[in-house]
Design a protein around this motif. Structure first.
Motif, PDB file in Angstrom:
ATOM      1  N   PHE A 568       0.790  -1.155   0.051  1.00 57.61           N
ATOM      2  CA  PHE A 568      -0.115  -0.042   0.198  1.00 57.61           C
ATOM      3  C   PHE A 568       0.951   1.203   0.226  1.00 57.61           C
ATOM      4  O   PHE A 568       0.496   2.081  -0.877  1.00 57.61           O
ATOM      5  N   VAL A 572       1.265   4.096  -2.983  1.00 57.68           N
ATOM      6  CA  VAL A 572       0.997   5.697  -2.796  1.00 57.68           C
ATOM      7  C   VAL A 572       2.155   6.209  -3.224  1.00 57.68           C
ATOM      8  O   VAL A 572       2.021   7.540  -3.840  1.00 57.68           O
ATOM      9  N   LEU A 585      -5.627   8.951   1.939  1.00 50.60           N
ATOM     10  CA  LEU A 585      -5.517   7.573   1.743  1.00 50.60           C
ATOM     11  C   LEU A 585      -5.128   6.995   3.029  1.00 50.60           C
ATOM     12  O   LEU A 585      -3.954   7.418   3.534  1.00 50.60           O
ATOM     13  N   PHE A 587      -4.457   3.026   5.082  1.00 45.52           N
ATOM     14  CA  PHE A 587      -4.332   1.422   4.762  1.00 45.52           C
ATOM     15  C   PHE A 587      -5.210   0.798   5.589  1.00 45.52           C
ATOM     16  O   PHE A 587      -5.511   1.092   7.042  1.00 45.52           O
ATOM     17  N   SER A 638      -6.021  -0.740  -0.142  1.00 39.36           N
ATOM     18  CA  SER A 638      -5.909   0.673  -0.661  1.00 39.36           C
ATOM     19  C   SER A 638      -7.531   1.052  -1.190  1.00 39.36           C
ATOM     20  O   SER A 638      -7.990   2.149  -1.466  1.00 39.36           O
ATOM     21  N   SER A 692      -7.673  -1.295  -8.339  1.00 39.29           N
ATOM     22  CA  SER A 692      -6.817  -1.021  -7.139  1.00 39.29           C
ATOM     23  C   SER A 692      -5.821  -0.469  -7.590  1.00 39.29           C
ATOM     24  O   SER A 692      -5.687  -0.089  -8.851  1.00 39.29           O
TER      25      SER A 692
END
Length: 693
Positions: A568, A572, A585, A587, A638, A692
Motif C-alpha cells: 500500500f 501511494v 488515503l 491503509f 487501498s 486497485s
C-alpha cells in the motif's frame, strides 16, 4: 495341469480354502480315479502295468504307463520339499512349466550335460509320468477292466469291492526306505501316520464316522504353488505372493518357490525384495536358468548393467538377443550420461537419463537422482525437490546391488550424494550433513563423496556462526561468516539471502539487492529473497520495482498483513512520484456498514476507489459471498469497502436502482465505474484488482 473333475482350485485364494477343496475331492469311495491293473508281486521293483489295460486317455492324471512317451500325463511332482533342485512349476511368460519326474536314464543324461540330479530335462520338453498317484481326483467313467487294486491320494491301497468292509485295517504305501524301491505296503497302525513317497509328503486321509469323506490335514506345497501360479497369471499378485509364502514355509529349500515369489514381488513393484528372492534361488540352485534370467531383467530395470550382464550371459546358456540389445542400449546411454556429467553439460545429462529410463532402466533410483542433480545445477530447485519425493525406493541390502557402482560411486552412496546437495541448497543444513555422512559411510573411499561431506560440514558451521553474529547485531562479522560459506558453496541461495539481510541492516542497499538477485537466480521462488529486494528498492525509492516485488509477494502470501501494508505505501509513493493526486488515503480497515443516503454519498465521494456491496442479510447468496468480501478488504487495503442492506436502507436502494442482490458497484472519486450483479468470486476479485493501485 488339467483337472477332469471337481471344482476349479484356481479361484481359491487362501490356504484354508485349498484344504476345503481337497476334503471335497479326495474321496476314494465316491469320486474314484480311473482303475489300473498293477503288478504288486514284487515289493522291491517299481509299480508297473500289466498288459494293454494300462493304456488310457490322457485325462487320467493318476495313471501310469510302462512305455516312455506313449501315454503322457499332466506333469506333477512328488519330489521332496527339501530337494534344492525342485524347480518345476516355474512361472515363464504366460504358461507354467509343470514339475516332471525323472528316470535314471534322464538323470544320467542330465549329469552328462552338467545338470544336478533332479534337473533331468529332455530336449523335447516331455517327461516320464510319476510312479505313484499324485493326489489329483479324476471323474472319468469306470473302465470295463476290473482292477486288482487302486492307489488313493494318501498312498493307501484300496481293492475293488473292499472299501465298505475293511474296517480299521489300512494298507499304505511306505516311504520306500531300505530295499523297498518306490513304495512298500504298510499295514495296520502305520496307516494313521504321515508317510513320504519318493521323498514328498503325502497328506493323511481320515474317514468320518458318518459321511466317510476324507479331509486333507496337510496341503501339498506343489498345490499351493500351482494355485499361486494361476493367480499370478490373472494379475492377482498379492494373492499369489501369499500362496508362495505358504509353499516356502513348507519347503524353504525350493528354488522354484523362491523364483515364483520374486515374480509376484515384481508384479507388486517391490523390485529390491524380488532381487533378494532370485539371489536366494540361485544360491539354492546355481544352475537354475530361469532365476538367472529373472535376475538379469531386474538388474536391468534397476540400471545395474554389469550385474544384469553377469546373469544374462550365464555360462552354458544362450542369451536372449532382445534382452541383450536392451542391455546394450541402457549401457550406452548411462555411459554417455557419465561423460556429459563429467564436463557439467547438465542439459545433455537430462537427455541421456531420459533415454536410459525409456530404454529399460525404468526403476533405477540412481538415474532418477541423476535427473534431480541435473535439475539442481540448472537452478530448477522445485523440480529437483519433487524428485526426492517420488524416486523409486532403494534397496541397500541386496547382495549384488550393494556392490554396483554409478559414476564411480557405490549406487546407494550416489543417491545420498545428490540428496545432500539438494538439502543444502534448500537451506536444510542438518539434513544435508546427515545425508552426506550416510553416503560417506557407504563409500568411504570415494573422493567426490569425501569432498562433499567436508564442504557440507564447513558450510553448515559458517551458516550457524553467521546466524549467531546476526542475532548479536554484529552485522559486518556476520557478512564475513556467510561469505566463507559461499566460497565453499557458491550456489547456496540461503547464504546469499542471509548476507543480503546483513547488508540491509548496514544500510548498503545496493549490495543487498545484488545478493538478493543472486539468491533469486538460484531459487526463483525464494520469497525471503524477494522481500529483501523489495525492501531495499523501497529504501532507494525505486517505487516501481518495489511495487512489482510486493505485488508478487501479495499473491503468494495473501494473508500477510505486513506485506499488504508495505505494498500500500509503495503504491501511494509511486502515485506521488508520478505527480498524481493523493487524498487522505489510509491503509486497511473493515467493511463499513452504511445505513443512510447522506452517509452513502459521503463515503463514495472519498478519494480513491470504493466497492459497495448491496445485500439482504437473510439472502443465502449474500451470506455465501459476504465472508469473501471481508477477505478482499484485507487483501486490497487501498480500496474502501462498504455494504448496504437494501431492506434496512430502502432510500439508498431506490436512489441506486438496486432490485437484485447481491449487487456490487464500484465508484472512483464519487463516480460509478462498474456494476456487477450476482458475480462469482473470481469475477468480483478480478474487478477489484483492476481498480486497485
Amino acid at each position: 495341469m488339467s483337472h477332469s473333475s471337481g471344482k476349479p482350485v484356481s479361484d481359491v485364494v487362501g490356504f484354508d480354502a485349498i484344504a476345503d477343496r481337497f476334503r471335497d475331492t479326495l474321496n476314494c469311495e465316491v469320486n474314484k480315479p480311473d482303475y489300473r491293473e498293477l503288478d504288486l508281486g514284487s515289493p522291491v521293483s517299481p509299480l508297473r502295468t500289466r498288459g494293454p489295460a494300462a493304456s488310457s486317455s490322457s485325462s487320467s492324471s493318476g495313471s501310469f504307463s510302462g512305455r516312455n512317451g506313449h501315454n503322457p500325463v499332466p506333469k506333477r511332482s512328488d519330489s521332496a520339499p527339501n530337494n534344492n533342485n525342485n524347480n518345476s512349476g516355474e512361472l515363464s511368460g504366460s504358461s507354467e512349466n509343470s514339475p516332471t519326474a525323472a528316470s535314471e536314464s534322464q538323470r544320467s543324461a542330465g549329469n552328462a550335460r552338467g545338470l544336478k540330479p533332479g534337473h533331468a530335462r529332455s530336449d523335447s520338453g516331455s517327461a516320464l509320468p510319476p510312479l505313484i498317484y499324485s493326489g489329483q481326483t479324476v471323474n472319468s467313467p469306470p473302465l470295463n477292466v476290473l482292477p486288482t487294486g487302486n492307489i488313493c491320494p494318501s498312498g493307501r491301497i484300496l481293492k475293488t469291492g473292499m472299501a465298505a468292509n475293511r474296517g480299521s485295517r489300512t494298507d499304505v504305501l511306505g516311504s520306500g526306505m531300505g530295499n523297498y524301491g518306490h513304495g512298500s505296503i504298510m499295514r495296520g497302525a502305520a496307516a494313521a501316520a504321515k508317510v513320504e513317497t519318493a521323498g514328498a509328503p503325502v497328506s493323511k486321509c481320515s474317514i468320518g464316522n458318518e459321511s466317510g469323506r476324507r479331509g486333507v490335514q496337510n496341503v501339498d506345497p506343489e498345490e499351493l504353488k500351482r494355485v499361486g501360479n494361476e493367480h499370478y497369471k490373472k494379475g492377482h499378485f498379492a494373492d499369489a505372493l501369499s500362496l508362495y509364502d505358504k509353499a516356502i514355509a513348507m519347503s524353504p529349500a525350493s528354488a522354484a518357490y523362491r523364483s515364483n515369489r520374486a515374480a509376484a514381488l515384481t508384479g507388486l513393484g517391490r523390485l529390491g525384495e524380488a532381487v533378494r528372492e532370485c539371489e536366494e534361488a540361485v544360491r539354492l540352485d546355481p544352475n537354475y536358468l530361469r532365476a538367472h534370467q529373472r535376475l538379469a531383467s531386474l538388474f536391468l530395470r534397476l540400471g545395474q548393467v554389469e550385474n544384469a550382464r553377469k546373469h544374462l550371459c550365464f555360462p552354458g546358456q544362450q542369451s536372449d538377443p532382445s534382452e541383450m540389445q536392451k542391455l546394450q542400449m541402457v549401457e550406452k546411454h548411462i555411459s554417455k550420461c557419465a561423460d556429459v556429467r563429467r564436463i557439467r553439460d547438465w542439459k545433455s545429462v537430462l537427455r541421456e537419463v531420459d533415454a536410459a529410463i525409456a530404454t529399460g532402466a525404468d526403476s533405477s533410483p540412481q538415474l532418477f537422482m541423476c535427473r534431480a542433480e541435473a535439475l539442481l545445477k540448472l537452478h530448477q530447485i522445485d523440480d529437483a525437490e519433487s524428485i526426492l519425493l517420488h524416486v523409486p525406493k532403494s534397496e541397500p541390502h541386496t547382495n549384488s546391488s550393494s556392490q554396483a557402482r554409478f559414476f564411480g560411486m557405490l549406487s546407494e552412496a550416489y543417491s545420498y550424494f545428490v540428496r545432500a546437495q539438494i538439502e543444502m541448497t534448500l537451506g536444510r543444513f542438518e539434513n544435508a550433513v546427515t545425508a552426506a555422512e550416510k553416503g560417506s559411510q557407504i563409500d568411504p573411499r570415494n573422493v567426490e563423496v569425501a569432498v562433499l561431506l567436508n564442504n557440507v560440514r564447513m558450510v553448515a558451521r559458517a551458516r550457524v556462526r553467521g546466524n549467531d553474529l546476526f542475532k548479536s547485531e554484529r552485522f559486518t562479522e556476520a557478512c564475513s561468516a556467510y561469505g566463507e560459506g559461499l566460497r565453499l558453496d557458491p550456489s547456496n541461495s540461503v547464504l546469499y539471502c542471509n548476507r543480503a539481510a546483513c547488508w540491509f541492516k548496514l544500510g548498503q542497499w545496493e549490495r543487498s539487492i545484488e545478493d538478493s538477485n543472486q539468491a533469486l537466480n538460484i531459487q526463483p521462488n525464494y520469497m525471503k529473497a524477494l522481500l529483501r529486494r523489495a525492501a531495499s528498492n523501497s529504501k532507494l525509492e525505486r517505487w516501481e520495482e518495489a511495487v512489482k516485488d510486493y505485488e508478487v509477494l501479495r499473491r503468494e502470501l495473501p494473508n500477510d498483513n505486513e506485506v499488504a501494508e508495505a505494498l500500500f505505501h509503495a503504491q501511494v509513493a509511486l502515485k506521488k512520484s508520478r505527480g498524481e493526486e493523493v487524498y487522505n488515503l489510509k491503509f486497511g480497515g473493515e467493511v463499513e456498514e452504511v445505513s443512510g443516503l447522506e452517509q452513502f454519498r459521503a463515503a463514495i465521494s472519498l478519494p480513491g476507489v470504493s466497492v459497495v456491496h448491496f445485500e439482504i442479510a437473510s439472502n443465502s447468496q449474500c451470506k455465501q459471498i459476504s465472508p469473501f468480501v471481508d477477505t478482499l478488504c484485507g487483501r486490497y487495503p487501498s480500496i474502501n469497502f462498504l455494504k448496504v442492506d437494501i431492506q434496512e436502507s430502502p432510500t439508498v436502494a431506490t436512489a441506486e436502482n438496486v432490485r437484485i442482490v447481491p449487487t456490487f458497484k464500484i465508484y472512483k472519486n464519487g463516480s460509478r465505474v462498474k456494476e456487477i450483479v450476482c458475480p462469482s468470486r473470481d469475477m468480483l476479485e478480478h474487478s477489484v484488482r483492476h481498480y486497485s493501485f
